[in-house]
Design a protein around this motif. Sequence first.
Motif, PDB file in Angstrom:
ATOM      1  N   PRO A 175      -6.353   6.807  19.914  1.00 39.32           N
ATOM      2  CA  PRO A 175      -5.829   7.936  20.673  1.00 39.32           C
ATOM      3  C   PRO A 175      -6.431   9.251  20.153  1.00 39.32           C
ATOM      4  N   ILE A 176      -6.718  10.163  21.058  1.00 36.60           N
ATOM      5  CA  ILE A 176      -7.250  11.461  20.656  1.00 36.60           C
ATOM      6  C   ILE A 176      -6.171  12.188  19.868  1.00 36.60           C
ATOM      7  N   PHE A 177      -6.512  12.689  18.685  1.00 35.68           N
ATOM      8  CA  PHE A 177      -5.520  13.274  17.796  1.00 35.68           C
ATOM      9  C   PHE A 177      -6.063  14.531  17.132  1.00 35.68           C
ATOM     10  N   ASP A 178      -5.155  15.270  16.493  1.00 37.23           N
ATOM     11  CA  ASP A 178      -5.474  16.421  15.640  1.00 37.23           C
ATOM     12  C   ASP A 178      -6.071  17.579  16.436  1.00 37.23           C
ATOM     13  N   PHE A 179      -5.183  18.392  17.020  1.00 38.04           N
ATOM     14  CA  PHE A 179      -5.576  19.576  17.772  1.00 38.04           C
ATOM     15  C   PHE A 179      -5.196  20.868  17.050  1.00 38.04           C
ATOM     16  N   GLY A 180      -4.751  20.773  15.801  1.00 32.43           N
ATOM     17  CA  GLY A 180      -4.152  21.924  15.116  1.00 32.43           C
ATOM     18  C   GLY A 180      -5.072  23.095  14.886  1.00 32.43           C
ATOM     19  N   ALA A 181      -6.387  22.871  14.874  1.00 26.27           N
ATOM     20  CA  ALA A 181      -7.326  23.974  14.654  1.00 26.27           C
ATOM     21  C   ALA A 181      -7.701  24.673  15.953  1.00 26.27           C
ATOM     22  N   GLY A 182      -7.075  24.284  17.056  1.00 31.13           N
ATOM     23  CA  GLY A 182      -7.393  24.883  18.343  1.00 31.13           C
ATOM     24  C   GLY A 182      -6.556  26.106  18.654  1.00 31.13           C
ATOM     25  N   LEU A 183      -6.840  26.723  19.791  1.00 30.90           N
ATOM     26  CA  LEU A 183      -6.065  27.837  20.333  1.00 30.90           C
ATOM     27  C   LEU A 183      -5.973  29.020  19.367  1.00 30.90           C
ATOM     28  N   LEU A 184      -7.040  29.215  18.579  1.00 27.29           N
ATOM     29  CA  LEU A 184      -7.125  30.340  17.634  1.00 27.29           C
ATOM     30  C   LEU A 184      -5.967  30.341  16.637  1.00 27.29           C
ATOM     31  N   SER A 185      -5.500  29.138  16.248  1.00 30.93           N
ATOM     32  CA  SER A 185      -4.296  29.026  15.425  1.00 30.93           C
ATOM     33  C   SER A 185      -4.487  29.545  14.004  1.00 30.93           C
ATOM     34  N   ASN A 186      -5.723  29.565  13.519  1.00 33.24           N
ATOM     35  CA  ASN A 186      -5.983  29.978  12.147  1.00 33.24           C
ATOM     36  C   ASN A 186      -6.094  31.501  12.093  1.00 33.24           C
ATOM     37  N   VAL A 187      -4.990  32.163  11.739  1.00 33.54           N
ATOM     38  CA  VAL A 187      -4.982  33.623  11.757  1.00 33.54           C
ATOM     39  C   VAL A 187      -5.667  34.207  10.523  1.00 33.54           C
ATOM     40  N   ARG A 188      -6.012  33.358   9.574  1.00 32.72           N
ATOM     41  CA  ARG A 188      -6.817  33.819   8.442  1.00 32.72           C
ATOM     42  C   ARG A 188      -8.253  34.049   8.894  1.00 32.72           C
ATOM     43  N   ASP A 189      -8.809  33.104   9.641  1.00 30.92           N
ATOM     44  CA  ASP A 189     -10.172  33.237  10.151  1.00 30.92           C
ATOM     45  C   ASP A 189     -10.237  34.084  11.417  1.00 30.92           C
ATOM     46  N   TYR A 190      -9.135  34.058  12.197  1.00 31.55           N
ATOM     47  CA  TYR A 190      -9.093  34.776  13.477  1.00 31.55           C
ATOM     48  C   TYR A 190      -7.863  35.680  13.486  1.00 31.55           C
ATOM     49  N   PRO A 191      -7.985  36.883  12.898  1.00 34.90           N
ATOM     50  CA  PRO A 191      -6.821  37.761  12.690  1.00 34.90           C
ATOM     51  C   PRO A 191      -6.113  38.134  13.992  1.00 34.90           C
ATOM     52  N   MET A 192      -4.819  38.371  13.863  1.00 33.78           N
ATOM     53  CA  MET A 192      -3.984  38.678  15.021  1.00 33.78           C
ATOM     54  C   MET A 192      -4.316  40.033  15.641  1.00 33.78           C
ATOM     55  N   ASP A 193      -4.926  40.931  14.872  1.00 34.42           N
ATOM     56  CA  ASP A 193      -5.172  42.277  15.395  1.00 34.42           C
ATOM     57  C   ASP A 193      -6.537  42.423  16.060  1.00 34.42           C
ATOM     58  N   VAL A 194      -7.237  41.308  16.272  1.00 33.96           N
ATOM     59  CA  VAL A 194      -8.540  41.329  16.937  1.00 33.96           C
ATOM     60  C   VAL A 194      -8.370  40.786  18.350  1.00 33.96           C
ATOM     61  N   ASP A 195      -9.066  41.381  19.309  1.00 37.58           N
ATOM     62  CA  ASP A 195      -8.978  40.957  20.698  1.00 37.58           C
ATOM     63  C   ASP A 195      -9.340  39.474  20.824  1.00 37.58           C
ATOM     64  N   PRO A 196      -8.493  38.681  21.484  1.00 36.48           N
ATOM     65  CA  PRO A 196      -8.749  37.233  21.576  1.00 36.48           C
ATOM     66  C   PRO A 196     -10.089  36.891  22.209  1.00 36.48           C
ATOM     67  N   GLN A 197     -10.525  37.650  23.204  1.00 36.00           N
ATOM     68  CA  GLN A 197     -11.804  37.340  23.844  1.00 36.00           C
ATOM     69  C   GLN A 197     -12.949  37.431  22.838  1.00 36.00           C
ATOM     70  N   ALA A 198     -12.879  38.407  21.951  1.00 33.74           N
ATOM     71  CA  ALA A 198     -13.908  38.540  20.912  1.00 33.74           C
ATOM     72  C   ALA A 198     -13.850  37.358  19.953  1.00 33.74           C
ATOM     73  N   LEU A 199     -12.654  36.866  19.660  1.00 31.71           N
ATOM     74  CA  LEU A 199     -12.518  35.729  18.748  1.00 31.71           C
ATOM     75  C   LEU A 199     -13.046  34.441  19.367  1.00 31.71           C
ATOM     76  N   VAL A 200     -12.785  34.246  20.660  1.00 32.39           N
ATOM     77  CA  VAL A 200     -13.250  33.034  21.334  1.00 32.39           C
ATOM     78  C   VAL A 200     -14.769  32.924  21.243  1.00 32.39           C
ATOM     79  N   LYS A 201     -15.452  34.051  21.297  1.00 29.96           N
ATOM     80  CA  LYS A 201     -16.914  34.043  21.226  1.00 29.96           C
ATOM     81  C   LYS A 201     -17.426  33.559  19.873  1.00 29.96           C
ATOM     82  N   GLN A 202     -16.567  33.575  18.844  1.00 28.53           N
ATOM     83  CA  GLN A 202     -16.980  33.156  17.504  1.00 28.53           C
ATOM     84  C   GLN A 202     -16.776  31.667  17.246  1.00 28.53           C
TER      85      GLN A 202
END
Length: 270
Positions: A175-202
């Motif tokens: 079964p397909i498993f382990d989605f926890g690193a998706g949806l910009l969940s890591n706020v250490r690497d993808y800070p909350m104060d940065v525009d999400p569109q800019a983060l998706v590009k990274q």
Amino acid sequence: MNMPVRLTTGDRIAETSSKGNQEKWLEDSRWYKLDLFGYEGLAETVTSRLLRQTNVEELGFRYVTYRMERLEVHRRTRNGCSSPNFLLPGESILTLADLFRKGIGPHWQAEVARQPNLAGKVHWMAEQTIRLTGLRRFGIYLTLLFEVDMLFGNEDRHLNNIAVLRRGEEFDYCPIFDFGAGLLSNVRDYPMDVDPQALVKQLRAQPLNTTFARQVKAARSVYGAQLQWAFSAADVVAALEEPLEFYAERDRVYIADRVRSCIHWQAGKL
């Protein structure tokens, strides 16, 4: 919302995730995982809910379902998620990293590196898995997995997060498993104060260490497009409603915006 807190021993020594740091453990036939860098539990839960409105099962494959949990661990109350233990008696998980190491030898990575391009690497991984397991549709499975990861921006699909099921000398699709690193969940690497569109590009896709678009294009060039989805923006909002209640009220609007933006932009590219 009045949430039950699942009590565990404060002395628990949890196993670690594939990244070596997200704590997880098996208890009462369920796997429990703690949030570490942000809202991994929400990412797991929302992704598995939205996968209900895809063709994964129509293609003959399965995915793991997750639910949010509030857990008392190490004398602290933490957010996390849980999922059923899908292994039947006598079954075990064999990751592709272990499969290649045992079936090809310690220098299997050099063989991957010799492939002329990304499509060649995908084809090599699929064909070697077919040769070693007999799972004739593994190229389709692998393409579907890459498409799911692209749609939800899951960066953690290295070869220890791609696996087959083993029963003695027989194999089946995991079964397909382990989605926890998706949806910009890591706020250490993808800070909350940065525009999400800019983060998706990274975002970067594993296991080929390239963009999601290039990884999916390479797989589709060999095995064709597989994933179809039927959920709407309103369905994403509905999937978020209950998991968001587990997080601080001040963060909910930011998390919701990040999740919606990630899926919107990834779906557009996919």
